[in-house]
Motif scaffolding. Structure first.
Motif, PDB file in Angstrom:
ATOM      1  N   GLU A 271     -77.945  15.518 -23.270  1.00  7.67           N
ATOM      2  CA  GLU A 271     -77.673  16.806 -23.912  1.00  7.67           C
ATOM      3  C   GLU A 271     -78.976  17.610 -24.067  1.00  7.67           C
ATOM      4  OE1 GLU A 271     -75.733  15.806 -27.520  1.00  7.67           O
ATOM      5  OE2 GLU A 271     -73.831  15.232 -26.581  1.00  7.67           O
ATOM      6  N   LYS A 272     -80.081  16.899 -24.433  1.00  7.36           N
ATOM      7  CA  LYS A 272     -81.372  17.594 -24.558  1.00  7.36           C
ATOM      8  C   LYS A 272     -81.786  18.198 -23.220  1.00  7.36           C
ATOM      9  CE  LYS A 272     -83.239  14.745 -28.339  1.00  7.36           C
ATOM     10  NZ  LYS A 272     -84.289  13.772 -28.710  1.00  7.36           N
ATOM     11  N   ARG A 273     -81.652  17.384 -22.145  1.00 11.27           N
ATOM     12  CA  ARG A 273     -82.029  17.889 -20.810  1.00 11.27           C
ATOM     13  C   ARG A 273     -81.144  19.069 -20.419  1.00 11.27           C
ATOM     14  NH1 ARG A 273     -85.434  15.233 -22.103  1.00 11.27           N
ATOM     15  NH2 ARG A 273     -86.598  13.542 -21.056  1.00 11.27           N
ATOM     16  N   ALA A 274     -79.866  19.000 -20.768  1.00  7.52           N
ATOM     17  CA  ALA A 274     -78.955  20.099 -20.458  1.00  7.52           C
ATOM     18  C   ALA A 274     -79.390  21.369 -21.185  1.00  7.52           C
ATOM     19  CB  ALA A 274     -77.519  19.718 -20.854  1.00  7.52           C
ATOM     20  N   GLU A 275     -79.792  21.223 -22.472  1.00 14.13           N
ATOM     21  CA  GLU A 275     -80.269  22.388 -23.226  1.00 14.13           C
ATOM     22  C   GLU A 275     -81.550  22.958 -22.588  1.00 14.13           C
ATOM     23  OE1 GLU A 275     -80.774  20.941 -27.157  1.00 14.13           O
ATOM     24  OE2 GLU A 275     -78.623  20.861 -27.621  1.00 14.13           O
ATOM     25  N   GLU A 276     -82.459  22.047 -22.181  1.00 18.21           N
ATOM     26  CA  GLU A 276     -83.684  22.514 -21.522  1.00 18.21           C
ATOM     27  C   GLU A 276     -83.365  23.231 -20.210  1.00 18.21           C
ATOM     28  OE1 GLU A 276     -85.958  18.995 -21.039  1.00 18.21           O
ATOM     29  OE2 GLU A 276     -86.557  18.850 -23.156  1.00 18.21           O
ATOM     30  N   LEU A 277     -82.369  22.711 -19.474  1.00 16.17           N
ATOM     31  CA  LEU A 277     -81.982  23.344 -18.213  1.00 16.17           C
ATOM     32  C   LEU A 277     -81.391  24.728 -18.458  1.00 16.17           C
ATOM     33  CD1 LEU A 277     -81.766  22.993 -15.174  1.00 16.17           C
ATOM     34  CD2 LEU A 277     -79.523  21.937 -15.507  1.00 16.17           C
ATOM     35  N   ILE A 278     -80.627  24.892 -19.524  1.00 15.87           N
ATOM     36  CA  ILE A 278     -80.050  26.200 -19.854  1.00 15.87           C
ATOM     37  C   ILE A 278     -81.172  27.198 -20.150  1.00 15.87           C
ATOM     38  CG2 ILE A 278     -78.719  27.452 -21.615  1.00 15.87           C
ATOM     39  CD1 ILE A 278     -76.947  24.892 -21.819  1.00 15.87           C
ATOM     40  N   ILE A 279     -82.174  26.733 -20.939  1.00 13.61           N
ATOM     41  CA  ILE A 279     -83.317  27.606 -21.261  1.00 13.61           C
ATOM     42  C   ILE A 279     -84.070  27.988 -19.980  1.00 13.61           C
ATOM     43  CG2 ILE A 279     -85.552  27.694 -22.442  1.00 13.61           C
ATOM     44  CD1 ILE A 279     -84.310  25.819 -24.576  1.00 13.61           C
ATOM     45  N   ALA A 280     -84.266  26.995 -19.084  1.00 12.76           N
ATOM     46  CA  ALA A 280     -84.978  27.263 -17.826  1.00 12.76           C
ATOM     47  C   ALA A 280     -84.208  28.265 -16.974  1.00 12.76           C
ATOM     48  CB  ALA A 280     -85.180  25.955 -17.056  1.00 12.76           C
ATOM     49  N   ASN A 281     -82.858  28.139 -16.945  1.00  7.88           N
ATOM     50  CA  ASN A 281     -82.045  29.073 -16.161  1.00  7.88           C
ATOM     51  C   ASN A 281     -82.138  30.492 -16.732  1.00  7.88           C
ATOM     52  OD1 ASN A 281     -81.173  27.214 -14.295  1.00  7.88           O
ATOM     53  ND2 ASN A 281     -79.399  26.579 -15.514  1.00  7.88           N
ATOM     54  N   GLU A 282     -82.146  30.590 -18.074  1.00 11.16           N
ATOM     55  CA  GLU A 282     -82.291  31.913 -18.689  1.00 11.16           C
ATOM     56  C   GLU A 282     -83.640  32.528 -18.344  1.00 11.16           C
ATOM     57  OE1 GLU A 282     -81.680  31.151 -22.782  1.00 11.16           O
ATOM     58  OE2 GLU A 282     -79.483  31.061 -22.670  1.00 11.16           O
ATOM     59  N   GLU A 283     -84.706  31.698 -18.380  1.00 14.93           N
ATOM     60  CA  GLU A 283     -86.042  32.181 -18.021  1.00 14.93           C
ATOM     61  C   GLU A 283     -86.087  32.625 -16.568  1.00 14.93           C
ATOM     62  OE1 GLU A 283     -90.039  33.154 -18.352  1.00 14.93           O
ATOM     63  OE2 GLU A 283     -88.524  32.714 -19.879  1.00 14.93           O
ATOM     64  N   LEU A 284     -85.429  31.858 -15.670  1.00 15.71           N
ATOM     65  CA  LEU A 284     -85.384  32.209 -14.249  1.00 15.71           C
ATOM     66  C   LEU A 284     -84.647  33.524 -14.043  1.00 15.71           C
ATOM     67  CD1 LEU A 284     -86.000  31.416 -11.347  1.00 15.71           C
ATOM     68  CD2 LEU A 284     -83.861  30.112 -11.313  1.00 15.71           C
ATOM     69  N   ALA A 285     -83.556  33.735 -14.777  1.00 13.11           N
ATOM     70  CA  ALA A 285     -82.814  34.986 -14.670  1.00 13.11           C
ATOM     71  C   ALA A 285     -83.691  36.165 -15.084  1.00 13.11           C
ATOM     72  CB  ALA A 285     -81.551  34.922 -15.534  1.00 13.11           C
ATOM     73  N   PHE A 286     -84.465  35.960 -16.184  1.00 14.44           N
ATOM     74  CA  PHE A 286     -85.367  37.017 -16.650  1.00 14.44           C
ATOM     75  C   PHE A 286     -86.430  37.327 -15.589  1.00 14.44           C
ATOM     76  CE2 PHE A 286     -89.449  38.017 -18.666  1.00 14.44           C
ATOM     77  CZ  PHE A 286     -89.132  39.230 -19.250  1.00 14.44           C
TER      78      PHE A 286
END
Length: 537
Positions: A271-286
């Protein structure tokens, strides 16, 4: 004379307008350069041969090289050997006017460390729309790649734990079946014991009835007792086995509890890795949104730059035409000044004092220098307008002949020409001869301060171009003023030291530029100078 004055006034107005346009262009280019330099991405331009043409601050931070270390070198300097074939394919696609967007690969830093990048490569075009190079925008994606690798590792670890859990469950099922089997065996032994007891009672009754069978019955009883003891021993063993199975069951239960806890921990990590991946995807979108904004700004900047280049080209053409016209119109009055002064001197020479004679000589000398300036200016203007006719020029024959002519003209000087083999090149024969004449004449002139002038002429082949050079042991120059070498009427020495008009090197620069080459100089005061120019093979 009034026509000449009116044309001079028009020239002043044209120069002011041109200066205004140049200032606007310089401000815009400075703004565009600031945007490129402030970018955290590595923004690199290169030729269609892969030669690096520009290198921003983001490139220096990302790769560790400064601009002086890489400009003029091949882009393969930063490409790992296993990825080198990618560059050939990318340049081929650029020649086909394609854009390579978000291509993920790897690059090398100056310290040899390899890292992951995402690159976007776009064609660079000239004012005619011809593709002349490519723009690389490179972004470091090593952190994202590492996060993906960690997530893959975590998923593999979770799969391994699930398999171990299934193995433990299977072992527990086998243990339970074994326990059930032991219980069934225990019940069978108990039933047999009950039967044995009933048999004993029957035998006692038979004992009373059949005294004669007592001996046999006793033997039978002894036998039954032995069997009973065996069954009792088996029952004891079964009970121990049952106790052992219970202990094993408890161990398996404890292992199952530990496995469940480990599985819960792995789920939390997942779950932690999934949360980190979501944050990384948001950063990539930005980052992608920012990239699109920068791309839009770059398109607008390229359009404005193209317009400015067309305006500058028109202004240069008008200036060349005007220079040609002015130089041509100045010839007649200059001839008149020279002729009348010569006539005046010849007629009244005996009546003139020393000072008047000196002034007359200065007029003739300066009129001659003015004529040379006009000739050089006309040559400079003609080169700008003349179309090149490229042929195979045999450089060895051309340079050897020019050196022989110079030695014959300067028979009283000691000049050693050292000519290395010079490869032929595709060039305009007349124009390239002018280049050699100007550079060799400069070497001879500025080495006149030496008792023996040593002039070296050579070349080297690098990538797809030939680099020619002329080196002398003369007066040299201060490298701080190297940017003034190729400007019209720009001189680093006074006319009293070395005669000249300040047009020769400007003419060399124009000819080599029209050939698509480069020209530059290196020198040191009183130790000589070396001038280089390049032509395509």
């Amino acid at each position: 004379m009034m026509d000449l004055i009116n044309k001079s006034n028009n020239l002043v107005i044209t120069d002011k307008e041109l200066a205004g346009k140049n200032n606007e262009k310089e401000e815009y280019l400075a703004h565009l350069a600031s945007i490129v330099e402030c970018s955290d991405d590595a923004i690199i331009s290169k030729s269609l041969d892969g030669i690096i043409k520009s290198w921003n601050k983001g490139s220096e931070k990302m790769f560790g090289y400064n601009a002086e270390e890489v400009i003029g070198k091949h882009i393969s300097l930063i490409i790992p050997i296993e990825y080198i074939n990618e560059e050939t394919k990318i340049l081929e696609r650029i020649r086909n006017n394609e854009i390579i967007d978000h291509y993920e690969t790897a690059r090398n830093k100056k310290n040899g460390k390899q890292f992951y990048v995402s690159i976007t490569v776009s064609p660079l075009k000239d004012s005619a729309g011809c593709i002349i190079g490519a723009s690389n925008i490179t972004r470091d994606i090593t952190s994202r790649k590492n996060s993906e690798a960690e997530l893959i590792h975590a998923n593999k670890e979770l799969a391994f734990q699930n398999k171990e859990k299934e193995k433990r469950a299977e072992e527990l099922i086998i243990a339970n079946k074994e326990l059930a089997f032991q219980n069934e065996e225990k019940e069978k032994r108990a039933e047999e014991l009950i039967i044995a007891n009933k048999e004993l009672a029957f035998q006692n009754e038979e004992k009373e009835k059949r005294a004669e069978e007592l001996t046999i019955a006793n033997k039978e009883l002894a036998f039954q007792n032995e069997e009973k003891e065996k069954r009792a021993e088996e029952l004891i063993i079964a009970n121990k086995e049952l106790a052992f199975q219970n202990e094993e069951k408890e161990k398996r239960a404890e292992e199952l509890i530990i496995a469940n806890k480990e599985l819960a921990f792995q789920n939390e990590e997942k779950e932690k890795r999934a949360e980190e991946l979501i944050i990384a995807n948001e950063e990539l979108a930005f980052q992608n949104e920012e990239k699109e904004k920068r791309a839009s700004e770059l398109v607008i900047a390229n359009e404005d730059l193209k317009m400015a280049e067309e305006q500058l080209k028109t202004a240069n053409e008008e200036l060349e035409s005007f220079s040609y016209s002015v130089s041509h119109d100045l010839r007649a009055p200059l001839r008149a000044i020279n002729g009348y002064t010569q006539m005046f001197k010849e007629k009244y020479e005996t009546q003139l004092d020393v000072e008047a004679d000196r002034l007359m000589n200065n007029i003739l000398k300066n009129a001659k220098r003015m004529g040379e300036l006009i000739d050089d200016l006309l040559t400079f203007s003609r080169i700008g307008r003349r179309e090149l006719v490229k042929v195979d020029v045999r450089m060895n024959e051309l340079v050897t002949g020019l050196c022989s002519e110079l030695k014959n003209e300067l028979g009283d000087r000691t000049i050693d020409f050292h000519i290395s083999p010079l490869p032929p090149a595709q060039a305009d024969n007349i124009a390239i001869k002018q280049v050699w004449v100007n550079l060799l004449s400069n070497a001879v002139k500025y080495s006149s301060i030496k008792e023996t002038a040593i002039i070296e002429i050579g070349s080297e082949i690098k990538d797809n171009e030939i680099i020619y050079y002329i080196k002398d042991n003369g007066a040299g120059f201060d490298m701080r003023y190297a940017d003034k070498l190729f400007g019209v009427f720009q001189r680093l020495h006074s006319n009293e030291e070395f005669e000249g008009t300040g047009v020769g090197l400007a003419l060399v620069h124009r000819i080599i530029s029209k050939h698509g080459g480069r020209v530059w100089g290196e020198g040191k005061v009183n130790e000589g100078a070396t001038f280089y120019f390049t032509l395509n093979k």
